[in-house]
Design an enzyme around this catalytic site. Structure first.
Site, PDB file in Angstrom:
ATOM      1  N   GLU A 109      -8.820  -4.631  -6.719  1.00  0.00           N
ATOM      2  CA  GLU A 109      -8.387  -4.394  -8.111  1.00  0.00           C
ATOM      3  C   GLU A 109      -9.371  -5.052  -9.089  1.00  0.00           C
ATOM      4  OE1 GLU A 109      -4.239  -5.853  -7.389  1.00  0.00           O
ATOM      5  OE2 GLU A 109      -3.724  -4.087  -8.572  1.00  0.00           O
ATOM      6  N   GLU A 129      -1.131  -3.745   0.081  1.00  0.00           N
ATOM      7  CA  GLU A 129       0.101  -4.366  -0.405  1.00  0.00           C
ATOM      8  C   GLU A 129       1.383  -3.794   0.204  1.00  0.00           C
ATOM      9  OE1 GLU A 129      -2.527  -3.756  -2.214  1.00  0.00           O
ATOM     10  OE2 GLU A 129      -2.879  -5.373  -3.636  1.00  0.00           O
TER      11      GLU A 129
END
Ligand code: NAI
Length: 712
Positions: A109, A129
């Site tokens: 990210e 995740e």
């Protein structure tokens, strides 16, 4: 202190190189976030800086957020990841990520918030995740589709897949891939971008890119249905689809807010709590208690596996997969041919399924050879015995190995039930002997119980743990007892399953109840898979040691009927050729009812809730005894054994974590209740709670106390 050390970055020809430095994997904890924010602000203000490069120290770029921070105040302290990434994206000076090793989760990210990305071809990238019950929560679901398109983004986010950077070469995720130094290439690219900015071009800011999707509503409905079908009730994959949809329907800022809301909701779920527990427990399990800190593992490159049957061939494959050279030793040519054939078929299959290239398969096969003598033992760093379960036969093997192996070689047995201390005593070097208990099929199953004998040396344990990691296994240390951690707990679990039949349940009801609860397979399906004849053999052995053993006679009836399980098409169920699901068997069910009559038991309807509690609490009670005896180092190790090796649902965190969630007082009270059941099976004995459980329940402690090492 030099001027250099005080600077938050290194200035190289007008490029500020900011290094993320938080060993081991540059997790984005608060301290690193603060340093990074400071470095960025200074670099943006510094007139000598034309462009910025972010790079990682050590093993890789960045493996993401700091998961241990999730329930600490630090997680909400500023700067948040979201704010930090906004600062990068809004920077007037170009920011380029130089990725080596890995960019995972928050690390990817971070890279996506930069204006460009340069990666080493082999760097691992992904947004894993979902495996923690979450979604990327710092812009990942909004930026990834803008860079690579909706379909590729969905694949990465919903499946949590990690891959090597080169496999994404045409995706748009990277501006440049290199087999050299990504840092050098990133610096050059940063300067080029600075030149472009200087001549009036705008920087490419990910958040400003648009996402196009033809017929979006239908596409997302399909994606949501697929995610739901594959996620077995876990909310994160579907939530990931929702967030990617935000990227196509909402302005960037609103998409970020929507993502954060979803992320915050997932962070409060029981599923996240369980998955995070197992994630941390697996890392903790690598720590061997009492190991002097200076203990370093011995090198392990060459191995010999004695026995090429079911386990020996699987172990051979596992070792070659880890890059070790392996000699498989068998007692005659036929057996050796069979063992090597199994290995070869495995690689052929892997190639057909596209899991390995022909070259990779060839390379791994070239590490494996066969032998009918023990000559290879003299050169081996590790010998693993995997002959059949017979103490006398194992004695002969260990005496031979002892005579030939070089000093310092690890001598391991794959025994499931025999005493490692006894085996060690067959040699003149018990300090080098240990158990390496692989699970079947050994090349597939993640779990490896590393069994520490009374005299196993600390260095040998350290070597075994490093070896386990190298071959990609999830290792847990176990002391010596019958069945070690996993199989020992399975005994009372199976026993309860049997008693449930005596009292009124049928095999499919027991299996269905516990499978709905989340176990991969119920006890009777497992039993059919492993072979009911094998179970009978083990029971016979245990009966000779303990003639008063409590168990359901239905187990005897099944073997008497020749219902050995899947391999003969009949067991607790009937297996109809061509039909995937097993069929409940009228014959078996009639035998079960007859057994209840023989016992004089009035069969009753048993609720799914009671089935689940009795099976689960049987595991918990034995787990607590194992902990009390110091067989397991810590309660979370037991959770790792069950989630990695026994199909226990990961999101429930393992049996001991479940005990914690339910409250030990409740578990204790229910066990007292079950102890008042039919005394024909001496329930009082079966449900005698472990002393440790009594103590903790009385003190109203939770398993956070159990999660410490409880050997005192
Ligand atoms: P298996 O019967 O499939 O294989 C044993 C092999 O050892 C045979 O191929 C036999 O020819 C060979 N052998 C016997 N004596 C030998 C000697 N002196 N030198 C070289 N080779 C010899 O047995 P399996 O299932 O592979 O089990 C092996 C060990 O692994 C046992 O101790 C068992 O308890 C343990 N184990 C088995 C598991 C399973 O699911 N099958 C799981 C975990 C452990």
């Amino acid at each position: 202190m030099s001027q250099q050390a005080l600077s938050p970055y290194q200035l190289v020809a007008g490029v500020a190189v900011i290094t993320l430095d938080n060993p081991p994997v540059n997790g984005l904890g608060l301290a690193l976030r603060l340093r990074l924010e400071e470095a960025l602000r200074v670099a943006i203000a510094d007139r000598a800086v034309r462009a910025i490069v972010l790079s990682g120290a050590g093993r890789g770029f960045c493996a993401g957020g700091d998961i241990t921070e999730f329930d600490l105040p630090a997680i909400t302290q500023s700067p948040s990841l979201m704010a930090l990434f906004g600062l990068i994206e809004d920077s007037p000076k170009p920011v380029v990520a130089a990725i080596h090793g890995m960019a995972l989760g928050g690390g990817l990210e971070l890279a996506m918030a930069c204006h460009a990305r340069v990666a080493h071809e082999q760097a691992l990238v992904g947004l894993p995740e979902v495996h923690l019950g979450l979604i990327p929560g710092a812009g990942g679901t909004q930026r990834l589709p803008r860079l690579v398109g909706v379909e590729t983004a969905l694949n990465l986010i919903v499946q949590g897949r990690t891959c090597q950077a080169y496999t994404m070469r045409d995706s748009g995720l990277f501006d440049q891939l290199t087999s050299d130094s990504p840092l050098d290439a990133a610096q050059a690219l940063a300067l080029k971008l600075a030149d472009q900015v200087g001549s009036g071009s705008a920087l490419r800011r990910t958040g400003q890119l648009s996402v196009h999707m033809h017929d979006a509503a239908a596409f997302f409905a399909y994606a949501r249905a697929t995610a739901k079908a594959q996620s077995r009730g876990l909310p994160a994959p579907e939530a990931g689809v929702d967030c990617v949809e935000f990227a196509t329907t909402l302005p960037f800022q609103q998409g970020l807010e929507g993502e954060f809301e979803v992320f915050s909701r997932l962070r409060t779920t029981a599923q996240f709590a369980g998955l995070r527990h197992v994630f941390l427990a697996e890392r903790k399990a690598l720590e061997v208690e009492g190991l002097p800190s200076a203990t370093s593992p011995r090198p392990v490159e060459r191995a010999v596996v004695i026995g090429g049957g079911t386990m020996g061939s699987g172990i051979t494959i596992s070792l070659a997969n880890g890059g070790l050279s392996v000699t498989m030793v068998e007692r005659d040519q036929n057996a050796l041919d069979r063992g090597l054939m199994t290995v070869r078929q495995h690689y052929e299959g892997a190639q057909k399924k596209g899991r390995l290239s022909a070259q990779q398969a060839e390379q791994q096969l070239s590490l494996i050879k066969g032998a009918l003598d023990y000559q290879g033992v003299a050169e081996a760093d590790l010998v693993i015995e995997a002959i059949f379960e017979d103490l006398q036969a194992k004695r002969e093997v260990f005496e031979q190995i002892d005579a030939l192996a070089r000093p310092g070689a690890l001598l391991a047995s794959n025994t499931s039930m025999l005493d490692i201390n006894q085996i060690a005593a067959f040699t003149g070097r018990p300090q080098d002997v240990l158990g390496l208990h692989f699970f079947s099929p050994a090349q597939v199953m993640k779990l490896l119980e590393v069994v520490e004998g009374e005299r196993t040396a600390p260095e040998v344990m350290a070597t075994a743990m490093a070896f386990a990691r190298r071959i990609g296994k999830t290792a847990v240390v176990s002391g010596v007892c019958e069945g070690f951690i996993g199989n020992r707990m399975l005994q009372p679990y199976m026993m309860q399953a049997g008693l449930l039949l005596d009292e009124g349940a049928l095999p499919h009801q027991v299996d269905r109840a516990i499978e709905r609860w989340g176990m991969a397979m119920g006890p009777f399906r497992v039993s059919d898979l492993a072979g009911n004849d094998l179970g009978a053999q083990i029971r016979e052995q245990r009966l000779t040691q303990n003639p008063n053993l409590v168990y359901s006679r239905n187990f005897d009836a099944i073997t008497r009927m020749g219902r050995f399980g899947q391999k003969v098409g009949r067991g607790w169920y009937d297996y109809v050729p061509g039909q995937r699901a097993p069929e409940p068997s009228g014959e078996v069910n009639a035998a079960i009812e007859a057994e209840s009559r023989r016992l004089g038991i009035q069969r009753r309807i048993i609720s799914d809730e009671e089935i689940v509690e009795r099976l689960l609490f049987a595991l918990i009670n034995e787990g607590a005894k194992i902990l009390e005896e110091g067989i397991a180092q810590r309660s979370s190790d037991i959770d790792v054994v069950y989630t990695a090796g026994y199909g226990f649902p990961r999101w429930r965190g393992g049996p001991m974590f479940c005990a914690d969630q339910l409250g030990l007082k409740y578990v204790f009270a229910r066990m007292r209740h079950f102890a008042g059941g039919h005394d024909y099976q001496r329930c009082e004995d079966f449900w005698r709670p472990s002393a440790l459980l009594c103590q903790l329940a009385e003190r109203e402690q939770s398993s956070s106390a159990l999660n410490q090492s409880e050997k005192s």
